[in-house]
Design a protein around this motif. Structure first.
Motif, PDB file in Angstrom:
ATOM      1  N   PRO A  69       3.707   8.502 -10.620  1.00 38.24           N
ATOM      2  CA  PRO A  69       2.983   9.591 -11.280  1.00 38.24           C
ATOM      3  C   PRO A  69       2.698  10.729 -10.309  1.00 38.24           C
ATOM      4  O   PRO A  69       2.572  10.513  -9.113  1.00 38.24           O
ATOM      5  N   ARG A  70       2.585  11.927 -10.838  1.00 37.83           N
ATOM      6  CA  ARG A  70       2.394  13.111 -10.022  1.00 37.83           C
ATOM      7  C   ARG A  70       1.013  13.092  -9.365  1.00 37.83           C
ATOM      8  O   ARG A  70       0.002  12.928 -10.050  1.00 37.83           O
ATOM      9  N   PRO A  71       0.927  13.246  -8.047  1.00 34.38           N
ATOM     10  CA  PRO A  71      -0.389  13.191  -7.391  1.00 34.38           C
ATOM     11  C   PRO A  71      -1.227  14.420  -7.703  1.00 34.38           C
ATOM     12  O   PRO A  71      -0.704  15.514  -7.904  1.00 34.38           O
ATOM     13  N   LEU A  72      -2.537  14.223  -7.717  1.00 34.30           N
ATOM     14  CA  LEU A  72      -3.488  15.329  -7.853  1.00 34.30           C
ATOM     15  C   LEU A  72      -4.092  15.602  -6.482  1.00 34.30           C
ATOM     16  O   LEU A  72      -4.498  14.666  -5.777  1.00 34.30           O
ATOM     17  N   LEU A  73      -4.150  16.880  -6.107  1.00 37.66           N
ATOM     18  CA  LEU A  73      -4.649  17.262  -4.795  1.00 37.66           C
ATOM     19  C   LEU A  73      -6.081  17.769  -4.889  1.00 37.66           C
ATOM     20  O   LEU A  73      -6.495  18.345  -5.902  1.00 37.66           O
ATOM     21  N   ARG A  74      -6.853  17.553  -3.836  1.00 36.11           N
ATOM     22  CA  ARG A  74      -8.261  17.978  -3.809  1.00 36.11           C
ATOM     23  C   ARG A  74      -8.393  19.468  -4.110  1.00 36.11           C
ATOM     24  O   ARG A  74      -9.279  19.896  -4.844  1.00 36.11           O
ATOM     25  N   SER A  75      -7.511  20.257  -3.512  1.00 35.27           N
ATOM     26  CA  SER A  75      -7.621  21.711  -3.633  1.00 35.27           C
ATOM     27  C   SER A  75      -7.391  22.206  -5.053  1.00 35.27           C
ATOM     28  O   SER A  75      -7.773  23.333  -5.383  1.00 35.27           O
ATOM     29  N   GLN A  76      -6.792  21.381  -5.917  1.00 32.01           N
ATOM     30  CA  GLN A  76      -6.590  21.787  -7.311  1.00 32.01           C
ATOM     31  C   GLN A  76      -7.909  21.876  -8.080  1.00 32.01           C
ATOM     32  O   GLN A  76      -7.974  22.490  -9.146  1.00 32.01           O
ATOM     33  N   LEU A  92     -14.047   6.566 -11.511  1.00 36.38           N
ATOM     34  CA  LEU A  92     -13.223   7.232 -10.507  1.00 36.38           C
ATOM     35  C   LEU A  92     -13.825   8.583 -10.138  1.00 36.38           C
ATOM     36  O   LEU A  92     -13.780   9.004  -8.979  1.00 36.38           O
ATOM     37  N   HIS A  93     -14.368   9.270 -11.135  1.00 41.82           N
ATOM     38  CA  HIS A  93     -14.983  10.577 -10.910  1.00 41.82           C
ATOM     39  C   HIS A  93     -16.113  10.465  -9.883  1.00 41.82           C
ATOM     40  O   HIS A  93     -16.209  11.286  -8.956  1.00 41.82           O
ATOM     41  N   ALA A  94     -16.956   9.459 -10.027  1.00 42.84           N
ATOM     42  CA  ALA A  94     -18.057   9.268  -9.087  1.00 42.84           C
ATOM     43  C   ALA A  94     -17.541   8.906  -7.704  1.00 42.84           C
ATOM     44  O   ALA A  94     -18.100   9.358  -6.688  1.00 42.84           O
ATOM     45  N   ALA A  95     -16.484   8.112  -7.634  1.00 48.29           N
ATOM     46  CA  ALA A  95     -15.925   7.736  -6.332  1.00 48.29           C
ATOM     47  C   ALA A  95     -15.365   8.945  -5.589  1.00 48.29           C
ATOM     48  O   ALA A  95     -15.459   9.026  -4.362  1.00 48.29           O
ATOM     49  N   ASP A  96     -14.805   9.891  -6.314  1.00 44.74           N
ATOM     50  CA  ASP A  96     -14.294  11.105  -5.672  1.00 44.74           C
ATOM     51  C   ASP A  96     -15.405  11.892  -4.993  1.00 44.74           C
ATOM     52  O   ASP A  96     -15.172  12.569  -3.983  1.00 44.74           O
ATOM     53  N   ARG A  97     -16.619  11.811  -5.542  1.00 46.39           N
ATOM     54  CA  ARG A  97     -17.700  12.697  -5.107  1.00 46.39           C
ATOM     55  C   ARG A  97     -18.762  12.034  -4.248  1.00 46.39           C
ATOM     56  O   ARG A  97     -19.403  12.711  -3.437  1.00 46.39           O
ATOM     57  N   THR A 155      -9.855  11.949   1.422  1.00 40.60           N
ATOM     58  CA  THR A 155      -9.375  12.031   0.040  1.00 40.60           C
ATOM     59  C   THR A 155     -10.509  12.318  -0.950  1.00 40.60           C
ATOM     60  O   THR A 155     -10.256  12.444  -2.142  1.00 40.60           O
ATOM     61  N   THR A 156     -11.742  12.391  -0.460  1.00 41.17           N
ATOM     62  CA  THR A 156     -12.899  12.606  -1.332  1.00 41.17           C
ATOM     63  C   THR A 156     -13.462  14.014  -1.130  1.00 41.17           C
ATOM     64  O   THR A 156     -12.992  14.772  -0.290  1.00 41.17           O
ATOM     65  N   PHE A 157     -14.520  14.318  -1.892  1.00 42.16           N
ATOM     66  CA  PHE A 157     -15.229  15.584  -1.730  1.00 42.16           C
ATOM     67  C   PHE A 157     -16.505  15.393  -0.903  1.00 42.16           C
ATOM     68  O   PHE A 157     -17.416  16.211  -0.967  1.00 42.16           O
ATOM     69  N   SER A 158     -16.552  14.324  -0.108  1.00 41.41           N
ATOM     70  CA  SER A 158     -17.774  14.011   0.635  1.00 41.41           C
ATOM     71  C   SER A 158     -18.079  15.032   1.719  1.00 41.41           C
ATOM     72  O   SER A 158     -19.205  15.088   2.211  1.00 41.41           O
ATOM     73  N   ASN A 159     -17.077  15.838   2.130  1.00 43.74           N
ATOM     74  CA  ASN A 159     -17.335  16.838   3.169  1.00 43.74           C
ATOM     75  C   ASN A 159     -17.875  18.144   2.601  1.00 43.74           C
ATOM     76  O   ASN A 159     -18.083  19.105   3.338  1.00 43.74           O
ATOM     77  N   ARG A 181       0.843  -1.195   0.000  1.00 45.30           N
ATOM     78  CA  ARG A 181       0.000   0.000   0.000  1.00 45.30           C
ATOM     79  C   ARG A 181       0.876   1.243   0.000  1.00 45.30           C
ATOM     80  O   ARG A 181       1.899   1.310   0.693  1.00 45.30           O
ATOM     81  N   LEU A 182       0.458   2.226  -0.784  1.00 44.00           N
ATOM     82  CA  LEU A 182       1.164   3.505  -0.869  1.00 44.00           C
ATOM     83  C   LEU A 182       0.408   4.531  -0.033  1.00 44.00           C
ATOM     84  O   LEU A 182      -0.798   4.671  -0.165  1.00 44.00           O
ATOM     85  N   ALA A 183       1.123   5.243   0.814  1.00 45.69           N
ATOM     86  CA  ALA A 183       0.470   6.246   1.660  1.00 45.69           C
ATOM     87  C   ALA A 183      -0.015   7.419   0.817  1.00 45.69           C
ATOM     88  O   ALA A 183       0.653   7.821  -0.138  1.00 45.69           O
ATOM     89  N   PRO A 184      -1.177   7.976   1.141  1.00 44.83           N
ATOM     90  CA  PRO A 184      -1.653   9.149   0.389  1.00 44.83           C
ATOM     91  C   PRO A 184      -0.814  10.377   0.729  1.00 44.83           C
ATOM     92  O   PRO A 184      -0.361  10.542   1.865  1.00 44.83           O
ATOM     93  N   HIS A 185      -0.616  11.245  -0.249  1.00 39.68           N
ATOM     94  CA  HIS A 185       0.030  12.524   0.000  1.00 39.68           C
ATOM     95  C   HIS A 185      -0.962  13.445   0.712  1.00 39.68           C
ATOM     96  O   HIS A 185      -2.179  13.267   0.584  1.00 39.68           O
ATOM     97  N   PRO A 186      -0.496  14.435   1.456  1.00 40.19           N
ATOM     98  CA  PRO A 186      -1.431  15.383   2.077  1.00 40.19           C
ATOM     99  C   PRO A 186      -2.344  16.016   1.031  1.00 40.19           C
ATOM    100  O   PRO A 186      -1.876  16.478  -0.008  1.00 40.19           O
ATOM    101  N   ASP A 187      -3.642  15.986   1.279  1.00 44.81           N
ATOM    102  CA  ASP A 187      -4.665  16.590   0.420  1.00 44.81           C
ATOM    103  C   ASP A 187      -4.828  15.848  -0.910  1.00 44.81           C
ATOM    104  O   ASP A 187      -5.476  16.345  -1.820  1.00 44.81           O
TER     105      ASP A 187
END
Length: 221
Positions: A117-124, A57-62, A86-90, A19-25
């Motif tokens: 690969p370069r991580p994508l952050l929620r705030s982006q 994946l798009h639906a899982a994010d939301r 890691t989601t937009f559930s909040n 398992r790979l740890a998630p990056h902040p955000d």
């Protein structure tokens, strides 16, 4: 009579050996994508290893329900709260139209390019943010060039608005469910003045915001 396999046993059988740890955000789809690259499988196949019913994946994010969060937590051998962050559930469902379809911006300090690969952050993807929530620096525009922002002349008000929207949208009530006012109601209050300033330029920049967020024609941000 043979025993039926338990939910815990099924979750354990799907747990990834590495398992790979998630990056902040980091966004869930990005985290899943990095695991997919590590295991050399398509990202959707990696998601469906933990959630066979997942559509995208798009639906899982939301929109993940509680059971799905628990199953993904089992897949990555972590706590459900880690997956949920890691989601937009909040973000209130009525306010998710302010989430862009593609990354809008990046922080050169917190989004270094050496990760592959370069991580994508929620705030982006958050259309109301102009600063990085991790370090506070101003975001840079995505796609390698800086376009003039409609908010450059109102940066002070935009910074206050960013904070107000962060506070309000994360309450699950949504910005449009109640008026945003400062309790003090003093004419000299900088927060009150900033809110008035934002209201005065809102209509002027509706079309520009919709274009910036990548929304379809006729949909306002």
């Amino acid at each position: 009579m043979p025993r039926q396999p338990s939910h815990d046993a099924e979750t354990s059988s799907r747990q990834l050996p590495v398992r790979l740890a998630p990056h902040p955000d980091e966004l869930l789809s990005s985290w899943i994508g990095r695991h997919a690259a590590f295991y050399a499988v398509p990202p959707l196949a990696m998601l469906r290893h933990g959630l066979p019913e997942a559509s995208s994946l798009h639906a899982a994010d939301r929109s993940l329900n509680g059971d799905q969060v628990i199953r993904l937590a089992g897949l990555f051998s972590t706590e459900p709260a880690v997956v949920r962050r890691t989601t937009f559930s909040n973000i209130a469902p009525s306010s998710r139209r302010l989430i862009a379809a593609r990354p809008l911006q990046f922080c050169s300090a917190c989004h270094p390019g050496e990760h592959e690969p370069r991580p994508l952050l929620r705030s982006q993807f958050l259309g109301w943010r102009i600063t990085c929530p991790l370090c506070g620096d101003l975001f840079r525009r995505a796609r390698g060039h800086d376009r003039p922002s409609p908010f450059d002349r109102h940066q002070g008000a935009a910074l206050v608005g960013e904070r107000l929207l962060d506070d309000d949208l994360l309450t699950r009530q949504g910005w449009h469910s109640r008026s945003v006012r400062c309790r003090c109601q003093r004419q000299s209050c900088r927060v009150c003045l900033a809110v008035q300033s934002m209201s005065s330029v809102r209509e002027q920049h509706d079309g520009q915001r919709s274009t910036y967020l990548g929304l379809p024609p006729g949909i306002r941000a």
